[in-house]
Design an enzyme around this catalytic site. Structure first.
Site, mmCIF file in Angstrom:
data_model
loop_
_atom_site.group_PDB
_atom_site.id
_atom_site.type_symbol
_atom_site.label_atom_id
_atom_site.label_comp_id
_atom_site.label_asym_id
_atom_site.label_seq_id
_atom_site.Cartn_x
_atom_site.Cartn_y
_atom_site.Cartn_z
ATOM 1 N N ARG A 1 0.820 -1.212 0.000
ATOM 2 C CA ARG A 1 0.000 0.000 0.000
ATOM 3 C C ARG A 1 0.856 1.265 0.000
ATOM 4 N NH1 ARG A 1 -3.571 -0.427 4.863
ATOM 5 N NH2 ARG A 1 -1.801 -1.611 5.614
ATOM 6 N N ASN B 1 -6.103 -3.661 1.818
ATOM 7 C CA ASN B 1 -5.906 -5.092 2.001
ATOM 8 C C ASN B 1 -7.261 -5.762 2.153
ATOM 9 O OD1 ASN B 1 -3.128 -4.855 1.988
ATOM 10 N ND2 ASN B 1 -2.934 -4.836 4.207
#
Length: 89
Positions: free
Chosen positions: A18, A36
């Site tokens: 990320r 996620n």
């Protein structure tokens, strides 16, 4: 300008995915989000110039610790007025 929904499969959690995609998105002027999923995959929506989204996806394929085994990509409608890139959507 396009928007794509991307589902990343492989070794994509616990490896800075990320943070890395957000860094590339900022450099390439791409907006959207990444998160996620509970099944160990990562989902993102990316909006910007098509060539820049392609560059971002190529960069993610070549990151040191990230191992993408598959990317499912779907073009979706643009979100008008979106600003920035969120890492916890």
């Amino acid at each position: 300008m396009i928007r794509q929904k991307v589902h990343f499969l492989g070794f994509v959690q616990g490896v800075g995915f990320r943070f890395t995609i957000a860094r590339h998105a900022a450099t390439l002027k791409i907006t959207g989000w990444v998160r996620n999923e509970y099944d160990g995959t990562v989902r993102a929506e990316l909006q910007g110039e098509e060539k820049n989204i392609e560059r971002l996806l190529d960069k993610m394929k070549n990151e040191r610790f990230i191992r993408i085994s598959r990317m499912d990509v779907e073009t979706i409608p643009i979100v008008e007025g979106e600003k920035g890139f969120k890492t916890d959507y």
